[in-house]
Design a protein around this motif. Structure first.
Motif, PDB file in Angstrom:
ATOM      1  N   PRO A  94       3.062  11.365  -9.745  1.00  0.00           N
ATOM      2  CA  PRO A  94       2.643  11.874 -10.886  1.00  0.00           C
ATOM      3  C   PRO A  94       1.572  13.432 -10.654  1.00  0.00           C
ATOM      4  N   LEU A  95       0.937  13.048  -9.539  1.00  0.00           N
ATOM      5  CA  LEU A  95       0.112  14.277  -9.091  1.00  0.00           C
ATOM      6  C   LEU A  95       1.009  15.440  -8.790  1.00  0.00           C
ATOM      7  N   LEU A  96       2.133  15.222  -8.229  1.00  0.00           N
ATOM      8  CA  LEU A  96       2.837  16.450  -7.717  1.00  0.00           C
ATOM      9  C   LEU A  96       3.323  17.018  -8.959  1.00  0.00           C
ATOM     10  N   LEU A  97       3.817  16.369  -9.847  1.00  0.00           N
ATOM     11  CA  LEU A  97       4.378  16.792 -11.151  1.00  0.00           C
ATOM     12  C   LEU A  97       3.218  17.532 -11.927  1.00  0.00           C
ATOM     13  N   LEU A  98       2.076  17.060 -12.120  1.00  0.00           N
ATOM     14  CA  LEU A  98       0.905  17.687 -12.694  1.00  0.00           C
ATOM     15  C   LEU A  98       0.877  19.078 -11.940  1.00  0.00           C
TER      16      LEU A  98
ATOM     17  N   LEU B  67       0.666  -1.296   0.093  1.00  0.00           N
ATOM     18  CA  LEU B  67      -0.069   0.024  -0.169  1.00  0.00           C
ATOM     19  C   LEU B  67       0.772   1.193  -0.064  1.00  0.00           C
ATOM     20  N   ALA B  68       2.018   1.360   0.818  1.00  0.00           N
ATOM     21  CA  ALA B  68       2.842   2.394   0.829  1.00  0.00           C
ATOM     22  C   ALA B  68       3.673   2.673  -0.632  1.00  0.00           C
ATOM     23  N   LEU B  69       3.873   1.729  -1.392  1.00  0.00           N
ATOM     24  CA  LEU B  69       4.313   1.666  -2.570  1.00  0.00           C
ATOM     25  C   LEU B  69       3.212   2.468  -3.388  1.00  0.00           C
ATOM     26  N   LEU B  70       2.176   1.967  -3.332  1.00  0.00           N
ATOM     27  CA  LEU B  70       0.913   2.506  -4.336  1.00  0.00           C
ATOM     28  C   LEU B  70       0.699   3.955  -3.963  1.00  0.00           C
ATOM     29  N   ILE B  71       0.805   4.218  -2.720  1.00  0.00           N
ATOM     30  CA  ILE B  71       0.745   5.648  -2.305  1.00  0.00           C
ATOM     31  C   ILE B  71       1.827   6.594  -2.866  1.00  0.00           C
TER      32      ILE B  71
ATOM     33  N   ALA C 238     -10.369  10.429  -8.140  1.00  0.00           N
ATOM     34  CA  ALA C 238     -10.441   9.084  -7.900  1.00  0.00           C
ATOM     35  C   ALA C 238      -8.937   8.456  -7.328  1.00  0.00           C
ATOM     36  N   VAL C 239      -7.808   9.202  -7.723  1.00  0.00           N
ATOM     37  CA  VAL C 239      -6.657   8.926  -7.137  1.00  0.00           C
ATOM     38  C   VAL C 239      -6.535   9.258  -5.821  1.00  0.00           C
ATOM     39  N   ALA C 240      -6.999  10.508  -5.627  1.00  0.00           N
ATOM     40  CA  ALA C 240      -6.745  11.062  -4.139  1.00  0.00           C
ATOM     41  C   ALA C 240      -7.937   9.970  -3.339  1.00  0.00           C
ATOM     42  N   VAL C 241      -8.835   9.448  -3.530  1.00  0.00           N
ATOM     43  CA  VAL C 241      -9.766   8.662  -2.806  1.00  0.00           C
ATOM     44  C   VAL C 241      -8.957   7.418  -2.735  1.00  0.00           C
ATOM     45  N   ALA C 242      -8.118   7.069  -3.522  1.00  0.00           N
ATOM     46  CA  ALA C 242      -7.478   5.925  -3.344  1.00  0.00           C
ATOM     47  C   ALA C 242      -6.141   6.134  -2.140  1.00  0.00           C
ATOM     48  N   ILE C 243      -5.550   7.084  -2.264  1.00  0.00           N
ATOM     49  CA  ILE C 243      -4.726   7.407  -1.360  1.00  0.00           C
ATOM     50  C   ILE C 243      -5.109   7.534   0.001  1.00  0.00           C
ATOM     51  N   TRP C 244      -6.401   8.255   0.220  1.00  0.00           N
ATOM     52  CA  TRP C 244      -7.094   8.520   1.341  1.00  0.00           C
ATOM     53  C   TRP C 244      -7.448   6.999   1.717  1.00  0.00           C
ATOM     54  N   VAL C 245      -8.087   6.156   1.162  1.00  0.00           N
ATOM     55  CA  VAL C 245      -8.547   4.929   1.673  1.00  0.00           C
ATOM     56  C   VAL C 245      -7.510   3.939   2.187  1.00  0.00           C
ATOM     57  N   MET C 246      -6.323   4.114   1.231  1.00  0.00           N
ATOM     58  CA  MET C 246      -5.118   3.118   1.955  1.00  0.00           C
ATOM     59  C   MET C 246      -4.617   3.706   3.161  1.00  0.00           C
ATOM     60  N   GLY C 247      -4.317   5.127   3.032  1.00  0.00           N
ATOM     61  CA  GLY C 247      -3.931   5.630   4.172  1.00  0.00           C
ATOM     62  C   GLY C 247      -4.901   5.250   5.500  1.00  0.00           C
ATOM     63  N   CYS C 248      -6.111   5.514   5.463  1.00  0.00           N
ATOM     64  CA  CYS C 248      -6.934   5.331   6.404  1.00  0.00           C
ATOM     65  C   CYS C 248      -7.147   3.961   6.749  1.00  0.00           C
TER      66      CYS C 248
END
Length: 366
Positions: free
Chosen positions: A158-162, A148-152, A268-278
Motif C-alpha cells: 500500500p505504501l508503494l501505491l500511495l 513477519l515477512a508476510l507482514l512486511i 508508524a508503518v515504516a517503524v513496524a517494517i524496520w523493527v521486524m526486519g531488524c
C-alpha cells in the motif's frame, strides 16, 4: 550444529529477504542518488548481476562441502591454520556488522518514535528478544519470519501505491545525462547489501532439501532487487535531488504522503517494517556469531554463547560511534561498501578459486 534443526527452501528464501530488504530499502537510496542522480534506480541492474554471481559462488561451495558452514570448509580448503584465520576474520566481520545494525536501530527509533529513550534501552530490548530467538534455534527464527515477512509485504505494497500516486515522472529526466559511469559507481551500495547473501554460508547446512537451495536463493535475490527498484523509482519521482540529503528517505516520503494524502502518521508503518526486519537481521547475525564461535573453538552447542554475545552486542552498539548520526552515515557511505565487497564477495570467490585449483591439481597428479 544441531542436525535436528531444519528449514525449508521457502523459509530460506523468506529469511534472506527479511535479512536484506528492509535495511536496503530504508537506508541505501540516498547514497545512490548522490552519485547517480535521477538514474539511481538503474544501479540495481549491475548489482543484480553481481548478486547472481555471488549466490552462485556460495551455492557451489555449499555443494562441494555439504553440511558444512563456511567456517568449517575454509579449513578444508586453506588448511587448519589459515582456515582459522579466515574464520576469525569472518567472526570479526559479523560482530562489527552486529554493532552497526543495532546502532542503526537506535538511531532510527530515537529519531522517529522514542526521542528521549536512552540508547541502551532501545538496543537492549531488541537484543534480548533476538537472543531468545537464537536460543530457540534457527528453525524457530524461520517459522517466526514466515509471519513477519508476510507482514512486511502487506505493509509495503500500500505504501508503494500511495507513493506512485504522488510521483512526477519528469524528475527522472534526463536519462543517463552523464553516461553510465555514475550508475556503475553508485551500484557499489546495492552490491554491498546484496552481498549479504554471504549468510548462505551459515544457513544452507540447515536446509532440509539442499536441491532447493538454488531456487530459493535466486528467487529471494530477484524479489529483493525488484522491490528495491520499484521503491527507488517513486522516491526519486517525489523528492528528486532532495533524496541525497535525507537520512531515511523512505521514512521521509511516507511522512510526506501522510501530510498530503488522506492518511496521517504513516511513519508508524515504516517503524513496524524496520523493527521486524531488524529483529530477523540481528537474530540471524547473533546466530552466525554463535555458530562461528562454536566451530572455531570446537564447542558442541552454540547456545552456550547466546548470553555473552547478546551482552557484548548491546555494549558495542552504544560504544561503536562517538557521534551517532555523523559517524554512522560516514561509515555506511565511505567504509562499509568496500569492506563488505571484499568480505562478502572477494573472500568466497577466492575460496572457490583456490578449491578449484586444488581439485584440478589433484586430478592431474598420477
Amino acid at each position: 550444529m544441531e542436525s535436528t534443526e531444519k528449514i525449508s527452501g521457502f523459509q530460506l528464501s523468506l529469511l534472506v529477504f527479511s535479512f536484506i530488504a528492509p535495511t536496503l530499502v530504508l537506508v541505501v537510496p540516498s547514497f545512490m542518488e548522490a552519485i547517480a542522480k535521477q538514474d539511481a534506480w538503474m544501479t540495481i541492474f549491475p548489482a543484480f548481476l553481481i548478486g547472481c554471481l555471488h549466490v552462485w559462488v556460495m551455492l557451489t561451495l555449499a555443494k562441494r562441502y555439504p553440511g558444512l558452514t563456511i567456517i568449517q570448509y575454509s579449513s578444508q580448503i586453506l588448511g587448519k591454520f589459515f582456515g582459522k584465520i579466515v574464520g576469525c576474520y569472518l567472526l570479526y566481520y559479523w560482530i562489527n556488522f552486529d554493532f552497526i545494525i543495532l546502532n542503526q536501530h537506535i538511531q532510527f527509533i530515537n529519531s522517529v518514535f522514542l526521542m528521549r529513550t536512552p540508547s541502551v534501552v532501545v538496543s537492549l530490548t531488541l537484543a534480548v528478544l533476538c537472543g531468545i530467538a537464537v536460543y530457540m534455534g534457527i528453525e524457530s527464527i524461520a517459522r517466526c519470519n514466515e509471519y513477519l515477512a508476510l507482514l512486511i509485504f502487506v505493509l509495503l505494497i500500500p505504501l508503494l501505491l500511495l507513493m506512485l500516486a504522488q510521483s512526477n515522472p519528469q524528475l527522472l529526466r534526463p536519462v543517463l545525462s552523464k553516461g553510465i559511469v555514475p550508475v556503475l559507481q553508485s551500484s557499489i551500495f546495492p552490491i554491498a547489501y546484496l552481498g549479504q547473501f554471504l549468510i548462505l554460508g551459515w544457513i544452507l547446512p540447515f536446509l532440509n532439501q539442499p536441491k532447493k537451495a538454488a531456487i530459493a536463493s535466486f528467487t529471494s535475490l530477484s524479489i529483493i532487487s525488484g522491490l528495491f527498484c520499484i521503491t527507488v523509482l517513486p522516491l526519486i519521482m517525489i523528492f528528486g535531488p532532495l533524496t541525497r540529503k535525507l537520512t531515511f528517505p523512505i521514512l521521509s516520503v511516507i511522512q510526506y504522503i501522510g501530510i498530503k494524502g488522506s492518511f496521517e502518521r504513516l511513519e508508524a508503518v515504516a517503524v513496524a517494517i524496520w523493527v521486524m526486519g531488524c529483529f530477523i537481521k540481528v537474530s540471524l547475525t547473533f546466530f552466525m556469531i554463535c555458530l562461528s564461535l562454536t566451530h572455531l573453538f570446537e564447542v558442541k552447542n552454540y547456545r552456550n554463547f547466546v548470553v555473552p554475545v547478546t551482552i557484548i552486542s548491546v555494549l558495542g552498539s552504544i560504544a561503536v560511534f562517538n557521534n551517532y548520526a555523523t559517524d554512522l552515515s560516514s561509515y555506511l557511505k565511505e567504509t562499509y561498501p568496500s569492506f563488505a565487497f571484499a568480505t562478502q564477495f572477494i573472500l568466497p570467490l577466492s575460496l572457490l578459486m583456490i578449491d578449484t585449483i586444488k581439485r584440478h591439481w589433484r586430478r592431474s597428479v598420477p
